[in-house]
Structure formats: structure tokens, C-alpha cells
Design a protein around this motif. Sequence first.
Motif, PDB file in Angstrom:
ATOM      1  N   ARG A  26       0.852  -1.195   0.000  1.00 31.15           N
ATOM      2  CA  ARG A  26       0.000   0.000   0.000  1.00 31.15           C
ATOM      3  C   ARG A  26       0.886   1.242   0.000  1.00 31.15           C
ATOM      4  O   ARG A  26       2.025   1.196   0.486  1.00 31.15           O
ATOM      5  N   VAL A  27       0.355   2.343  -0.496  1.00 31.23           N
ATOM      6  CA  VAL A  27       1.137   3.584  -0.549  1.00 31.23           C
ATOM      7  C   VAL A  27       0.279   4.793  -0.187  1.00 31.23           C
ATOM      8  O   VAL A  27      -0.940   4.740  -0.231  1.00 31.23           O
ATOM      9  N   MET A  28       0.930   5.872   0.177  1.00 30.02           N
ATOM     10  CA  MET A  28       0.214   7.116   0.473  1.00 30.02           C
ATOM     11  C   MET A  28       0.907   8.265  -0.249  1.00 30.02           C
ATOM     12  O   MET A  28       2.092   8.206  -0.509  1.00 30.02           O
ATOM     13  N   THR A  29       0.138   9.308  -0.520  1.00 26.94           N
ATOM     14  CA  THR A  29       0.738  10.444  -1.211  1.00 26.94           C
ATOM     15  C   THR A  29       1.130  11.529  -0.213  1.00 26.94           C
ATOM     16  O   THR A  29       0.594  11.603   0.885  1.00 26.94           O
ATOM     17  N   TYR A  30       2.037  12.393  -0.610  1.00 30.08           N
ATOM     18  CA  TYR A  30       2.485  13.479   0.264  1.00 30.08           C
ATOM     19  C   TYR A  30       1.299  14.359   0.655  1.00 30.08           C
ATOM     20  O   TYR A  30       1.180  14.802   1.795  1.00 30.08           O
ATOM     21  N   GLY A  31       0.451  14.609  -0.301  1.00 29.83           N
ATOM     22  CA  GLY A  31      -0.711  15.455  -0.037  1.00 29.83           C
ATOM     23  C   GLY A  31      -1.650  14.814   0.967  1.00 29.83           C
ATOM     24  O   GLY A  31      -2.246  15.497   1.797  1.00 29.83           O
ATOM     25  N   GLN A  32      -1.780  13.505   0.898  1.00 30.87           N
ATOM     26  CA  GLN A  32      -2.653  12.796   1.822  1.00 30.87           C
ATOM     27  C   GLN A  32      -2.147  12.963   3.240  1.00 30.87           C
ATOM     28  O   GLN A  32      -2.897  13.287   4.159  1.00 30.87           O
ATOM     29  N   ILE A  33      -0.870  12.755   3.429  1.00 28.31           N
ATOM     30  CA  ILE A  33      -0.266  12.885   4.750  1.00 28.31           C
ATOM     31  C   ILE A  33      -0.364  14.331   5.236  1.00 28.31           C
ATOM     32  O   ILE A  33      -0.681  14.592   6.384  1.00 28.31           O
ATOM     33  N   ALA A  34      -0.119  15.243   4.339  1.00 30.00           N
ATOM     34  CA  ALA A  34      -0.199  16.665   4.699  1.00 30.00           C
ATOM     35  C   ALA A  34      -1.602  17.009   5.174  1.00 30.00           C
ATOM     36  O   ALA A  34      -1.788  17.786   6.106  1.00 30.00           O
ATOM     37  N   GLY A  35      -2.594  16.409   4.544  1.00 33.79           N
ATOM     38  CA  GLY A  35      -3.983  16.672   4.921  1.00 33.79           C
ATOM     39  C   GLY A  35      -4.282  16.137   6.303  1.00 33.79           C
ATOM     40  O   GLY A  35      -5.044  16.735   7.066  1.00 33.79           O
ATOM     41  N   ILE A  36      -3.659  15.013   6.649  1.00 29.63           N
ATOM     42  CA  ILE A  36      -3.878  14.416   7.960  1.00 29.63           C
ATOM     43  C   ILE A  36      -3.209  15.256   9.037  1.00 29.63           C
ATOM     44  O   ILE A  36      -3.725  15.415  10.133  1.00 29.63           O
ATOM     45  N   LEU A  37      -2.067  15.812   8.719  1.00 34.56           N
ATOM     46  CA  LEU A  37      -1.351  16.654   9.683  1.00 34.56           C
ATOM     47  C   LEU A  37      -2.218  17.840  10.063  1.00 34.56           C
ATOM     48  O   LEU A  37      -2.208  18.296  11.193  1.00 34.56           O
ATOM     49  N   GLY A  38      -2.972  18.328   9.113  1.00 34.16           N
ATOM     50  CA  GLY A  38      -3.868  19.447   9.385  1.00 34.16           C
ATOM     51  C   GLY A  38      -3.492  20.667   8.569  1.00 34.16           C
ATOM     52  O   GLY A  38      -2.510  20.672   7.833  1.00 34.16           O
ATOM     53  N   ALA A  39      -4.273  21.687   8.697  1.00 34.95           N
ATOM     54  CA  ALA A  39      -4.006  22.905   7.932  1.00 34.95           C
ATOM     55  C   ALA A  39      -2.667  23.503   8.354  1.00 34.95           C
ATOM     56  O   ALA A  39      -2.247  23.371   9.485  1.00 34.95           O
ATOM     57  N   GLY A  40      -2.004  24.139   7.450  1.00 35.15           N
ATOM     58  CA  GLY A  40      -0.704  24.725   7.760  1.00 35.15           C
ATOM     59  C   GLY A  40       0.423  23.853   7.257  1.00 35.15           C
ATOM     60  O   GLY A  40       1.573  24.256   7.266  1.00 35.15           O
ATOM     61  N   TYR A  41       0.048  22.673   6.810  1.00 40.99           N
ATOM     62  CA  TYR A  41       1.076  21.768   6.282  1.00 40.99           C
ATOM     63  C   TYR A  41       0.798  21.461   4.818  1.00 40.99           C
ATOM     64  O   TYR A  41      -0.333  21.281   4.409  1.00 40.99           O
ATOM     65  N   THR A  42       1.839  21.392   4.051  1.00 51.13           N
ATOM     66  CA  THR A  42       1.680  21.137   2.620  1.00 51.13           C
ATOM     67  C   THR A  42       2.560  19.958   2.204  1.00 51.13           C
ATOM     68  O   THR A  42       3.491  19.591   2.913  1.00 51.13           O
ATOM     69  N   PRO A  43       2.275  19.381   1.065  1.00 52.15           N
ATOM     70  CA  PRO A  43       3.058  18.260   0.536  1.00 52.15           C
ATOM     71  C   PRO A  43       4.545  18.589   0.543  1.00 52.15           C
ATOM     72  O   PRO A  43       5.380  17.713   0.736  1.00 52.15           O
ATOM     73  N   ARG A  44       4.864  19.847   0.319  1.00 55.14           N
ATOM     74  CA  ARG A  44       6.277  20.266   0.323  1.00 55.14           C
ATOM     75  C   ARG A  44       6.901  19.948   1.668  1.00 55.14           C
ATOM     76  O   ARG A  44       8.002  19.435   1.756  1.00 55.14           O
ATOM     77  N   THR A  45       6.186  20.298   2.721  1.00 56.89           N
ATOM     78  CA  THR A  45       6.693  20.076   4.075  1.00 56.89           C
ATOM     79  C   THR A  45       6.855  18.584   4.348  1.00 56.89           C
ATOM     80  O   THR A  45       7.833  18.157   4.946  1.00 56.89           O
ATOM     81  N   VAL A  46       5.880  17.808   3.910  1.00 52.65           N
ATOM     82  CA  VAL A  46       5.939  16.360   4.120  1.00 52.65           C
ATOM     83  C   VAL A  46       7.181  15.785   3.437  1.00 52.65           C
ATOM     84  O   VAL A  46       7.887  14.976   4.011  1.00 52.65           O
ATOM     85  N   GLY A  47       7.423  16.234   2.234  1.00 50.47           N
ATOM     86  CA  GLY A  47       8.592  15.757   1.498  1.00 50.47           C
ATOM     87  C   GLY A  47       9.872  16.118   2.225  1.00 50.47           C
ATOM     88  O   GLY A  47      10.828  15.367   2.237  1.00 50.47           O
TER      89      GLY A  47
END
Length: 125
Positions: A26-47
Motif C-alpha cells: 500500500r502507498v500514500m501520497t504526500y498530499g494525503q499525509i499533509a492533509g492528515i497533519l492538518g491545515a498549515g502543512y503542505t506536501p512540500r513540508t511532508v517531502g
Amino acid sequence: MNDNQTNDKNYRERVYEIIRAIPVGRVMTYGQIAGILGAGYTPRTVGFVMHGADTKETPWQRVINSQGACSTGKMTVPVNLQQQILEAEGIKFDAKGRCDLKIYQWSPEGFKSDEDDEQPSLLGD
DNA sequence: AACTTGACGAGGG
DNA sequence: CCCCTCGCCAAGT
């Protein structure tokens, strides 16, 4: 002192927890994780967090981009190592190096309640 | 303190 | 469907 500062700079640990929750195949996307972290976080930050993740304790390989492809950047030399590992996990990639997110993208149950807990029959054709 | 880079995403052509 | 541009936040210099 507050022991509740878990949402300050320890947000990286939160990312690690999520990634560790990703099962094999199974896999997850950066955006998905960023969304779980909450507002203020973006895929860039996750990466950015992934860049400092422990490759021995964190299955960074299961984190891909929204295109369904591996985005290890310039580290994709000599080959897409991430894709190689994911293929070993049982994920099928096409000639473009992309996989079906509709099949492999998985959402943790404890972070976000959505409709995505069905098990695709990775039977392939 | 300010500018630049970076494992991304969405929108437009 | 592929390519280009803008926006995002964090960390390094």
C-alpha cells in the motif's frame, strides 16, 4: 511545562507514525499525509520531513506523489530505487513508472474516517 | 533577518 | 495525455 507541544516541531514524528502505519503493498501520497497533519502543512513540508526520515525505521518507500509515481528527486540514480522496492512489495508499475493510486493508495483508519477500507484483489489480470 | 532550494499539488494550455 | 507556471511551508546558508 506542557507535554502537549506535540503539534509544534514534533510534527515530523507524526508523519513517521502515519508512514509506519502503511501496510505492505500500500502507498500514500504526500498530499494525503499533509492533509492528515492538518491545515498549515503542505506536501512540500511532508517531502522535507521524509528527507530526514530514517530509512531503517520508516518505510519512506511507501510514500509517493499524487501522480502515483516515485518522486525521489535527483536521488533516483542510477535507477528508481523506491520503485524497485515497491515492486518487491507487490505493487505494479507501468512503463511510465506510475501505479494505480485508486488501488494502492491507502488511508489510515485512526486518522481520518473515509470510505477507503476495501481490499482490492491485487490479482492483476 | 532575507533569499534560495526542495522526496509536491493543482490548474491552464 | 503531456508540458509549463504558480502557490505552499520548512530548513539551510
